[in-house]
Scaffold this motif. Structure first.
Motif, PDB file in Angstrom:
ATOM      1  N   CYS A  59       0.838  -1.210   0.000  1.00  0.00           N
ATOM      2  CA  CYS A  59       0.000   0.000   0.000  1.00  0.00           C
ATOM      3  C   CYS A  59       0.868   1.253   0.000  1.00  0.00           C
ATOM      4  CB  CYS A  59      -0.914   0.016   1.217  1.00  0.00           C
ATOM      5  SG  CYS A  59      -2.233  -1.223   1.163  1.00  0.00           S
ATOM      6  N   THR A  60       2.017   1.176   0.682  1.00  0.00           N
ATOM      7  CA  THR A  60       2.944   2.313   0.686  1.00  0.00           C
ATOM      8  C   THR A  60       3.462   2.588  -0.731  1.00  0.00           C
ATOM      9  OG1 THR A  60       3.639   1.673   2.916  1.00  0.00           O
ATOM     10  CG2 THR A  60       5.000   3.280   1.774  1.00  0.00           C
ATOM     11  N   LEU A  61       3.807   1.532  -1.457  1.00  0.00           N
ATOM     12  CA  LEU A  61       4.270   1.699  -2.837  1.00  0.00           C
ATOM     13  C   LEU A  61       3.169   2.250  -3.734  1.00  0.00           C
ATOM     14  CD1 LEU A  61       6.462  -1.484  -3.536  1.00  0.00           C
ATOM     15  CD2 LEU A  61       7.229   0.863  -3.137  1.00  0.00           C
ATOM     16  N   ASP A  62       1.934   1.776  -3.517  1.00  0.00           N
ATOM     17  CA  ASP A  62       0.808   2.293  -4.312  1.00  0.00           C
ATOM     18  C   ASP A  62       0.640   3.792  -4.097  1.00  0.00           C
ATOM     19  OD1 ASP A  62       0.327  -0.235  -5.282  1.00  0.00           O
ATOM     20  OD2 ASP A  62      -1.259  -0.698  -3.822  1.00  0.00           O
ATOM     21  N   LYS A  63       0.742   4.216  -2.853  1.00  0.00           N
ATOM     22  CA  LYS A  63       0.601   5.646  -2.542  1.00  0.00           C
ATOM     23  C   LYS A  63       1.788   6.444  -3.083  1.00  0.00           C
ATOM     24  CE  LYS A  63      -2.289   5.017   1.556  1.00  0.00           C
ATOM     25  NZ  LYS A  63      -2.439   5.228   3.020  1.00  0.00           N
ATOM     26  N   LEU A  64       2.968   5.818  -3.086  1.00  0.00           N
ATOM     27  CA  LEU A  64       4.144   6.465  -3.654  1.00  0.00           C
ATOM     28  C   LEU A  64       3.952   6.659  -5.150  1.00  0.00           C
ATOM     29  CD1 LEU A  64       7.072   7.486  -3.485  1.00  0.00           C
ATOM     30  CD2 LEU A  64       7.822   5.117  -3.786  1.00  0.00           C
ATOM     31  N   SER A  65       3.400   5.666  -5.815  1.00  0.00           N
ATOM     32  CA  SER A  65       3.138   5.750  -7.250  1.00  0.00           C
ATOM     33  C   SER A  65       2.201   6.909  -7.570  1.00  0.00           C
ATOM     34  CB  SER A  65       2.546   4.436  -7.758  1.00  0.00           C
ATOM     35  OG  SER A  65       2.235   4.515  -9.125  1.00  0.00           O
ATOM     36  N   VAL A  66       1.167   7.059  -6.739  1.00  0.00           N
ATOM     37  CA  VAL A  66       0.213   8.163  -6.935  1.00  0.00           C
ATOM     38  C   VAL A  66       0.898   9.507  -6.698  1.00  0.00           C
ATOM     39  CG1 VAL A  66      -1.898   9.225  -6.053  1.00  0.00           C
ATOM     40  CG2 VAL A  66      -1.777   6.744  -6.335  1.00  0.00           C
ATOM     41  N   ALA A  67       1.735   9.576  -5.649  1.00  0.00           N
ATOM     42  CA  ALA A  67       2.413  10.828  -5.307  1.00  0.00           C
ATOM     43  C   ALA A  67       3.406  11.254  -6.388  1.00  0.00           C
ATOM     44  CB  ALA A  67       3.138  10.671  -3.968  1.00  0.00           C
TER      45      ALA A  67
END
Length: 263
Positions: free
Chosen positions: A204-212
């Motif tokens: 989930c952290t990577l997913d949010k990083l991708s969005v950011a």
């Protein structure tokens, strides 16, 4: 006065010793059994304990009862897992099952204490289950330290640092916090909070990083971490590559290689 044999700190030596709490309990039982109401001072002197300590021990009866009740409730849960594993389960194994299957956070030291208290002894010595999981998946592998402590390279988005820590909430319940930090701007680019340490925490952290990051991924972008189980997992490394990031890892047992994130 009855005495219990206990091990001393030196291996191979034994001494007869009774704890202060056990002495208070024996005094209380003796007074109650024989009706020696006015013999408290005499009995405390014989047992080599203070009279004020004895009365303080009596006042704490409700607290001890409450603690005993909590221990019993935890014991029933631990015993259920212990029986399912037919006795082949140590404290760390029980801790993992509690977290993953029962969603209960319990310190492994507490589990060991309760197991000793209620005589739950594993049939064989259990190896660390976290290491066992890593060994079971041979694809788990560490990576080279490409960052080499060059944290501030003057370009935002080029060096990203990540790690997992924990924070407490409610009745001292732990929550796990996974963060990604831009080492140049010192900004937390992405984070995720979870009640468990399952792999979804870092996914989930990577997913949010991708969005950011969006489409603004630095051509030489690097994500640096320690050698934790999550970061050596093949699926995590696969997702990092999909984000077009180069993965770097600290040397084993060297927190200074990821100092800005650790602090």
């Amino acid at each position: 006065m009855l005495k219990k044999a206990r091990r001393t700190r030196k291996a191979g030596e034994e001494e007869e010793k009774v704890t202060v709490s056990e002495k208070y309990m024996l005094i209380e039982q003796t007074i109650r059994k024989f009706g020696l109401i006015h013999m408290v001072k005499f009995l405390c002197k014989k047992a080599e304990v203070s009279r004020s300590g004895y009365y303080a021990w009596l006042k704490a009866e409700s607290m001890r009862s409450e603690r005993e009740e909590k221990d019993w409730n935890d014991y029933e849960l631990i015993k259920e897992i212990f029986d399912k594993k037919k006795g082949f389960a140590g404290a760390l194994t029980i801790k993992m099952i509690l977290e993953n299957d029962y969603f209960v956070e319990m310190n492994h030291k507490k589990i060991r204490r309760i197991m000793r208290k209620f005589n739950l002894v594993a049939k064989v010595r259990q190896i660390n289950p976290y290491k066992k999981m890593a060994k079971a998946t041979q694809e788990h592998k560490t990576l080279t330290n490409l960052l080499n402590r060059e944290f501030d390279q003057g370009e935002p988005g080029k060096v990203l640092l990540t790690d997992i820590t924990y924070v407490y909430y409610g009745a001292a319940q732990p929550a796990y916090l996974s963060c990604v930090k831009d080492s140049s701007t010192r900004e937390i680019v992405a984070y995720h909070l979870s009640r468990t340490l399952k792999m979804d925490l870092v996914y989930c952290t990577l997913d949010k990083l991708s969005v950011a990051l969006g489409d603004l991924v630095h051509p030489e972008a690097m994500i640096h971490s320690d050698q934790g189980f999550h970061y050596t997992h093949p699926e995590f490394q696969k997702r990092v590559k999909k984000l077009k990031l180069t993965q770097s890892m600290s040397r084993k047992g060297n927190c200074w290689d990821n100092a800005p994130m650790e602090s």
